[in-house]
Design an enzyme around this catalytic site. Structure first.
Site, short mmCIF file in Angstrom:
data_model
loop_
_atom_site.label_atom_id
_atom_site.label_comp_id
_atom_site.label_asym_id
_atom_site.label_seq_id
_atom_site.Cartn_x
_atom_site.Cartn_y
_atom_site.Cartn_z
N GLU A 76 0.89 -1.30 0.06
CA GLU A 76 0.05 0.06 0.12
C GLU A 76 0.83 1.26 0.18
O GLU A 76 1.89 1.14 0.78
CB GLU A 76 -0.97 -0.08 1.34
CG GLU A 76 -1.91 -1.07 0.94
CD GLU A 76 -2.98 -1.25 2.17
OE1 GLU A 76 -4.14 -1.96 2.18
OE2 GLU A 76 -2.75 -0.66 3.37
N CYS A 78 -1.59 5.56 9.70
CA CYS A 78 -0.42 5.25 10.41
C CYS A 78 -0.81 3.65 11.13
O CYS A 78 -1.60 3.85 11.93
CB CYS A 78 0.25 6.09 11.26
SG CYS A 78 1.81 5.46 12.06
#
EC number: 2.1.1.192
Length: 364
Positions: free
Chosen positions: A91, A338
């Site tokens: 990703e 995150c």
């Protein structure tokens, strides 16, 4: 044998061209076409002699990894799922802000470091990404964002903070960094490229010697006992060694500070006592702190620290004179925040928590 020109930085591309009997300036021309202009078709490289174009078509390709999906968050964050072959995908996340556009790049399919709070590590580890697979994320993002036409720079900053530990894939990560820095490729400043590491001490020294860029260290705990649990690599390179490595890196770094990343886990590492321990730990390292609200993922035992606790923790650090920011959670509605990047990893080395999504399902 056909080679992928995305696997070459400027120096190695020049060497390959020399092997083909071509002069160095030809390599620079092709480098500009590939990376500045985002061109993969040799016939479209119009200022290159037809004979060279024919030679390139016979011996080389420009083959970036394919984009499987492109998701847009409500806050403008975009997450690209990149197919890196053999059932694996990584990703890449673009984060737009008023004064910059930051691309977060992956360097490994999965991660072997198994940090307790990170979903990537729970996917297990397959392999390092090639140079083409790393720089190809920037190449593809430029195309998707319309950045290959005109003079406007959409991506102004790059962070190697996606899936994987960049310093565990040192050679390929550095080759990609050199392309990002090369004026014939992406022309980014060393101050605008950040490598994030969990603390591979000997390799931090190599990075400082070979390609010093801005450095972020995933700290997450103020003492060895807690960090051993949260960031297991600490058992090999404890905090005393890590702080010494940070001091050495600052002698070569383009910025005069190290950024310490610190994930805020409710009741685990977020007390006033932890903050005071941190102050003692980093007293000899010129640094900034980036506090990161924990982003939950399935199967995780942790909770995000309350906002007031995060503010109070930050106040303790700032009152001691340390610049401290709290990362704004971006892209969590598309699992791009995150610690949430998991991709799809065919794990061959250790058990995987949860289900791995095959690419054929990811495409649907």
């Amino acid at each position: 044998m056909t080679v992928n020109l995305l696997d070459f930085d400027g120096e190695s591309l020049t060497a390959w061209f020399a092997e083909q009997g071509e002069k160095p300036f030809r390599a620079k021309q092709v480098l500009r076409w590939i990376h500045r202009s985002g061109v993969a078709d040799f016939d479209a490289m119009t200022d290159i002699a037809k004979s060279l174009r024919e030679k390139l078509k016979a011996k080389a390709v420009v083959a970036p990894p394919a984009v499987v999906s492109d998701k847009l968050s409500d806050d403008g964050t975009r997450k690209f799922l990149i197919d890196v072959g053999n059932g694996n995908a990584v990703e890449t996340v673009f984060i737009p802000e008023d004064d910059r556009g930051t691309l977060c790049i992956s360097t490994q399919a999965g991660c072997a470091l198994d940090c307790a709070f990170c979903s990537t590590g729970k996917q297990g580890f397959n392999r390092n990404l090639s140079v083409a697979e790393i720089i190809g994320q920037l190449w593809q993002a430029n195309h998707a964002l319309g950045a290959v036409h005109g003079d406007e720079r959409v991506i102004s900053n790059v962070v190697l903070m996606g899936m994987g530990e960049p310093l565990a894939n040192f050679e390929n990560s550095v080759a990609a960094l050199k392309l990002m820095l090369d004026d014939n490729a992406y022309g980014l400043s060393r101050r605008r490229i950040t490598v994030s590491t969990s603390g591979l001490v000997p390799v931090m020294d190599r990075l400082g010697d070979e390609c010093p860029v801005a450095l972020a260290v995933s700290l997450h705990a103020p003492n060895d006992k807690l960090r051993d649990q949260l960031v297991p690599i600490n058992q090999k390179y404890p905090l005393k060694e890590l702080m010494a490595a940070c001091q050495r890196y600052l002698e070569k770094a383009p910025r005069d500070f190290i950024t310490f990343e610190y994930i805020m886990l409710d009741g685990i590492n977020d007390t006033d006592a932890h903050a005071r321990e941190l102050l003692a730990l980093v007293k000899s390292v010129h640094c900034k702190f980036n506090l990161i609200p924990f982003n939950p993922f399935p199967g995780s035992p942790f909770r995000r620290s309350p906002a007031e606790r995060v503010r109070h923790f930050a106040d303790i650090l700032m009152q001691a004179g340390i610049v401290t920011t709290t990362r704004k959670t971006r892209g969590d509605d598309i699992d791009a925040a995150c610690g949430q990047l998991a991709g799809q990893v065919q794990d061959k080395t250790k058990r995987t928590t949860g289900r791995v999504i095959p690419l054929k399902e990811a495409r649907s």
